[in-house]
Motif scaffolding. Structure first.
Motif, PDB file in Angstrom:
ATOM      1  N   THR A 141      33.849  42.409  29.678  1.00 22.78           N
ATOM      2  CA  THR A 141      35.004  41.515  29.827  1.00 22.78           C
ATOM      3  C   THR A 141      34.749  40.220  30.602  1.00 22.78           C
ATOM      4  O   THR A 141      35.475  39.244  30.422  1.00 22.78           O
ATOM      5  CB  THR A 141      36.149  42.286  30.497  1.00 22.78           C
ATOM      6  OG1 THR A 141      35.615  42.994  31.634  1.00 22.78           O
ATOM      7  CG2 THR A 141      36.777  43.290  29.552  1.00 22.78           C
ATOM      8  N   GLY A 181      42.721  47.686  33.686  1.00 21.79           N
ATOM      9  CA  GLY A 181      43.335  47.270  34.948  1.00 21.79           C
ATOM     10  C   GLY A 181      44.841  47.256  34.778  1.00 21.79           C
ATOM     11  O   GLY A 181      45.540  48.247  34.986  1.00 21.79           O
ATOM     12  N   ASN A 182      45.337  46.098  34.327  1.00 26.15           N
ATOM     13  CA  ASN A 182      46.775  45.989  34.055  1.00 26.15           C
ATOM     14  C   ASN A 182      47.103  46.527  32.661  1.00 26.15           C
ATOM     15  O   ASN A 182      48.245  46.518  32.225  1.00 26.15           O
ATOM     16  CB  ASN A 182      47.207  44.522  34.201  1.00 26.15           C
ATOM     17  CG  ASN A 182      48.585  44.384  34.801  1.00 26.15           C
ATOM     18  OD1 ASN A 182      49.126  45.327  35.379  1.00 26.15           O
ATOM     19  ND2 ASN A 182      49.182  43.210  34.655  1.00 26.15           N
ATOM     20  N   ALA A 183      46.063  46.916  31.948  1.00 29.77           N
ATOM     21  CA  ALA A 183      46.130  47.673  30.692  1.00 29.77           C
ATOM     22  C   ALA A 183      46.560  46.872  29.464  1.00 29.77           C
ATOM     23  O   ALA A 183      46.864  47.452  28.418  1.00 29.77           O
ATOM     24  CB  ALA A 183      47.003  48.919  30.860  1.00 29.77           C
ATOM     25  N   GLY A 184      46.534  45.542  29.558  1.00 29.59           N
ATOM     26  CA  GLY A 184      46.880  44.722  28.402  1.00 29.59           C
ATOM     27  C   GLY A 184      45.790  44.724  27.348  1.00 29.59           C
ATOM     28  O   GLY A 184      46.067  44.799  26.149  1.00 29.59           O
ATOM     29  N   ASN A 185      44.528  44.677  27.788  1.00 34.11           N
ATOM     30  CA  ASN A 185      43.448  44.475  26.826  1.00 34.11           C
ATOM     31  C   ASN A 185      43.245  45.675  25.906  1.00 34.11           C
ATOM     32  O   ASN A 185      42.999  45.507  24.721  1.00 34.11           O
ATOM     33  CB  ASN A 185      42.143  44.141  27.567  1.00 34.11           C
ATOM     34  CG  ASN A 185      41.240  43.240  26.764  1.00 34.11           C
ATOM     35  OD1 ASN A 185      41.723  42.411  25.968  1.00 34.11           O
ATOM     36  ND2 ASN A 185      39.946  43.380  26.941  1.00 34.11           N
ATOM     37  N   ASN A 205      40.547  36.601  37.222  1.00 36.35           N
ATOM     38  CA  ASN A 205      40.230  35.993  35.928  1.00 36.35           C
ATOM     39  C   ASN A 205      41.422  35.366  35.228  1.00 36.35           C
ATOM     40  O   ASN A 205      41.301  34.292  34.624  1.00 36.35           O
ATOM     41  CB  ASN A 205      39.575  37.037  35.017  1.00 36.35           C
ATOM     42  CG  ASN A 205      38.118  37.247  35.369  1.00 36.35           C
ATOM     43  OD1 ASN A 205      37.431  36.296  35.747  1.00 36.35           O
ATOM     44  ND2 ASN A 205      37.652  38.481  35.258  1.00 36.35           N
ATOM     45  N   THR A 206      42.559  36.020  35.300  1.00 33.39           N
ATOM     46  CA  THR A 206      43.757  35.447  34.682  1.00 33.39           C
ATOM     47  C   THR A 206      44.059  34.099  35.324  1.00 33.39           C
ATOM     48  O   THR A 206      44.376  33.117  34.639  1.00 33.39           O
ATOM     49  CB  THR A 206      44.963  36.397  34.858  1.00 33.39           C
ATOM     50  OG1 THR A 206      44.680  37.608  34.166  1.00 33.39           O
ATOM     51  CG2 THR A 206      46.251  35.806  34.318  1.00 33.39           C
ATOM     52  N   SER A 224      47.282  37.507  39.891  1.00 30.05           N
ATOM     53  CA  SER A 224      45.974  37.760  39.318  1.00 30.05           C
ATOM     54  C   SER A 224      44.992  38.363  40.296  1.00 30.05           C
ATOM     55  O   SER A 224      45.033  38.075  41.491  1.00 30.05           O
ATOM     56  CB  SER A 224      45.408  36.453  38.759  1.00 30.05           C
ATOM     57  OG  SER A 224      44.140  36.672  38.182  1.00 30.05           O
ATOM     58  N   THR A 225      44.085  39.183  39.737  1.00 29.52           N
ATOM     59  CA  THR A 225      42.929  39.642  40.509  1.00 29.52           C
ATOM     60  C   THR A 225      41.770  38.650  40.323  1.00 29.52           C
ATOM     61  O   THR A 225      40.655  38.929  40.739  1.00 29.52           O
ATOM     62  CB  THR A 225      42.492  41.052  40.067  1.00 29.52           C
ATOM     63  OG1 THR A 225      42.217  41.011  38.657  1.00 29.52           O
ATOM     64  CG2 THR A 225      43.575  42.089  40.342  1.00 29.52           C
ATOM     65  N   LYS A 259      40.036  36.616  29.171  1.00 27.68           N
ATOM     66  CA  LYS A 259      41.413  36.147  29.351  1.00 27.68           C
ATOM     67  C   LYS A 259      41.728  34.915  28.504  1.00 27.68           C
ATOM     68  O   LYS A 259      42.875  34.687  28.129  1.00 27.68           O
ATOM     69  CB  LYS A 259      41.675  35.817  30.812  1.00 27.68           C
ATOM     70  CG  LYS A 259      41.427  36.958  31.770  1.00 27.68           C
ATOM     71  CD  LYS A 259      42.494  38.024  31.677  1.00 27.68           C
ATOM     72  CE  LYS A 259      42.198  39.154  32.654  1.00 27.68           C
ATOM     73  NZ  LYS A 259      43.206  40.201  32.646  1.00 27.68           N
TER      74      LYS A 259
HETATM   75  N1  F0G Z   1      37.829  43.234  33.175  1.00 29.16           N
HETATM   76  C1  F0G Z   1      37.998  42.109  33.873  1.00 29.16           C
HETATM   77  C2  F0G Z   1      36.793  41.283  34.176  1.00 29.16           C
HETATM   78  C3  F0G Z   1      39.297  41.730  34.299  1.00 29.16           C
HETATM   79  O1  F0G Z   1      39.455  40.591  34.978  1.00 29.16           O
HETATM   80  C4  F0G Z   1      40.400  42.549  33.987  1.00 29.16           C
HETATM   81  C5  F0G Z   1      41.744  42.199  34.418  1.00 29.16           C
HETATM   82  C6  F0G Z   1      40.144  43.721  33.249  1.00 29.16           C
HETATM   83  C7  F0G Z   1      38.867  44.025  32.862  1.00 29.16           C
HETATM   84  C8  F0G Z   1      41.234  44.656  32.864  1.00 29.16           C
HETATM   85  O2  F0G Z   1      41.992  44.158  31.810  1.00 29.16           O
HETATM   86  O3  F0G Z   1      44.216  44.120  32.898  1.00 29.16           O
HETATM   87  O4  F0G Z   1      43.981  43.933  30.433  1.00 29.16           O
HETATM   88  O5  F0G Z   1      43.493  46.085  31.580  1.00 29.16           O
HETATM   89  N2  F0G Z   1      42.028  41.206  35.154  1.00 29.16           N
HETATM   90  C9  F0G Z   1      43.387  40.746  35.464  1.00 29.16           C
HETATM   91  C10 F0G Z   1      43.351  39.432  36.217  1.00 29.16           C
HETATM   92  C11 F0G Z   1      44.290  41.752  36.019  1.00 29.16           C
HETATM   93  O6  F0G Z   1      44.309  39.106  36.939  1.00 29.16           O
HETATM   94  O7  F0G Z   1      42.407  38.688  36.044  1.00 29.16           O
HETATM   95  P1  F0G Z   1      43.524  44.602  31.656  1.00 29.16           P
END
Ligand code: F0G
Length: 355
Positions: free
Chosen positions: A317, A187-191, A87-88, A84-85, A61
Motif C-alpha cells: 500500500t 486499518g480503517n477498512a476502506g481498501n 497517507n490520507t 489521518s494516520t 490513497k
Molecule cells: N496501508 C497504508 C500504508 C495505509 O496508510 C493505510 C491507511 C492502510 C494500509 C489501511 O487501509 O484504512 O483502507 O484499511 N491509512 C489511513 C490514513 C487510515 O489516514 O492514511 P484502510
C-alpha cells in the motif's frame, strides 16, 4: 496511455458525469511485480506485489483521492478535511494544492511519520495535531464536516472507495485473470472493501471468470475486527493502521464473508520481519503497514495453509520512504566509515567481504 490517471482510464466504471473534471496527478498504472524469493518460501505457484507506493504521493490513497476531489470540485465544494494516520493527509494535501481546494488535516499527535507530515506541510495544508488517537480525530472531523459542509475525504466518502476499486481492475487487466487470493493490510477498512467492489464489478460485467478470496490483516494491538470489539487504545509499530474503530468495519466483514476469505492479526514482530524480508529478498522497500499483507501470508503458511498451485497478490500500500524513522527496527546492513583515502576504501571492502 500511462499518466492519464484513473478517471480517464476507468471513467465508465466511475461516478463520472459530463461535469466531472477529469483531473489527475498521474495516479494508477502501478507495477505488479512477481516475487523472486518469498513465493518459494511459502511454496506458492505465483506471488505478486502490487506496488501502490508508485502512486504520486507514495500510497494507494491517490486512487481514491482523485475521485473525491473531482466530485468535490464538481459540487463546488469550498474545502476538504480529513483525519489521518498520514497517507490520507499527504494525498489530500497534494490534490488540494494542485486543484485549488483548501485542505485541513487532523492527525493524532505523535502518531504519524515525519515524512508524511513533511508532505502535508510542503503542500501547505492546514495541519491540526490532536492529543488523541486516530479514531477520536475522525469522529470530530465527521462532525465538523457535517456541521460546516466541508467535504470529508476519509473513506466514509463513497468516492474514495470508488477510486480505490481501480486497483482491482488493474490487477485483472495486468494478469489477464483473477488471482486466488488478495492480501492487504486493514486499518480503517476502506481498501479491502474497495478491492472487493472492484473484483465484483468486473465479474458482474463479465470481464473476469472468477473472484479472489480477500485476506485482510490487522496489527495485533489494533485488531478490532479480528477481536470483534473496538480497541480503545490501539497500539502497533505500523502507525498507518493504528486504528481501533474502523469506519468501514461492516464493509470489511462483508468482503471477507462474500469472498470466503479471512481476517487475521499479525504481530509487530511479524510485520517488521516481513518488511525486512521484502527489502532484503525482493528489493522492495515498503511501509511497515504494507508489510502486514506479506506477514499475513507468511503466518498462514506457517499455520499450515497450502498455497501450491495458487496465485496470490499482496497489495503493497505504501513506499518505505514514507517511514524512514522506522527502519531502525528492521535488519539493516552496517555502515563502515573511513578516511578519504584509497587504501582505506580498499581495506574496508576487503574486510567487509571477509566478515
Ligand atoms: N496501508 C497504508 C500504508 C495505509 O496508510 C493505510 C491507511 C492502510 C494500509 C489501511 O487501509 O484504512 O483502507 O484499511 N491509512 C489511513 C490514513 C487510515 O489516514 O492514511 P484502510
Amino acid at each position: 496511455m500511462p499518466g492519464t490517471g484513473i478517471l480517464n482510464l476507468y471513467r465508465e466504471f466511475l461516478p463520472v458525469t459530463e461535469s466531472t473534471p477529469l483531473i489527475t496527478l498521474g495516479e494508477g498504472a502501478t507495477p505488479l511485480v512477481r516475487s523472486a524469493q518469498l513465493s518459494k518460501l511459502v511454496e506458492c505457484e505465483d506471488l505478486f506485489f502490487k506496488l501502490e507506493g508508485s502512486n504520486p504521493t507514495g500510497s494507494f490513497k491517490d486512487r481514491g483521492m482523485v475521485v473525491a476531489f473531482a466530485k468535490a470540485i464538481e459540487e463546488h465544494s469550498t474545502g476538504a478535511i480529513c483525519a489521518s494516520t498520514g497517507n490520507t493527509s499527504a494525498s489530500a494535501a497534494a490534490y488540494g494544492a494542485r486543484f485549488n481546494l483548501p485542505v485541513i488535516v487532523v492527525v493524532p499527535s505523535g502518531g504519524i511519520s515525519s515524512s508524511k507530515l513533511a508532505q502535508v506541510r510542503a503542500h501547505q495544508a492546514k495541519i491540526i495535531s490532536v492529543r488523541g488517537n486516530f479514531d477520536e480525530a475522525l469522529s470530530m472531523v465527521q462532525r465538523i464536516a457535517k456541521e460546516q459542509s466541508i467535504t470529508i475525504v476519509n473513506s466514509v466518502n463513497q468516492y474514495r472507495l470508488e477510486g480505490q476499486k481501480t486497483g482491482a481492475f488493474e490487477i485483472i487487466d495486468q494478469l489477464g485473470f483473477s488471482p486466488d487470493y488478495i492480501a492487504l493490510p486493514v486499518g480503517n477498512a476502506g481498501n479491502i472493501l474497495s478491492y472487493w467492489m472492484g473484483f465484483s464489478e468486473y465479474m458482474h460485467r463479465g470481464l473476469v471468470k472468477s473472484l479472489p478470496k480477500m485476506m485482510g490483516f490487522q496489527a495485533e494491538g489494533a485488531s478490532p475486527i479480528v477481536e470483534n470489539r473496538p480497541v480503545e487504545n490501539p497500539v502497533t509499530i505500523a502507525s498507518a493502521i493504528r486504528i481501533g474503530n474502523p469506519v468501514n468495519w461492516e464493509g470489511a466483514l462483508t468482503s471477507v464473508k462474500e469472498s470466503k476469505g479471512v481476517i487475521e492479526a499479525v504481530t509487530d514482530a511479524e510485520i517488521v520481519d516481513a518488511c525486512s524480508k521484502m527489502a532484503s529478498l525482493e528489493g522492495i522497500f515498503c511501509e511497515l503497514a504494507s508489510a502486514a499483507s506479506v506477514a499475513g501470508i507468511l503466518k498462514l503458511y506457517k499455520a499450515g495453509w497450502n498455497f501450491q498451485g495458487k496465485r496470490v497478490v499482496c497489495i503493497i500500500t505504501g513506499s518505505g520512504l514514507k517511514q524512514p524513522d522506522m527502519t531502525e527496527h528492521m535488519r539493516l546492513s552496517n555502515i563502515v566509515e573511513i578516511p578519504a583515502t584509497f587504501e582505506a576504501l580498499q581495506s574496508a571492502i576487503f574486510e567487509s567481504r571477509s566478515e
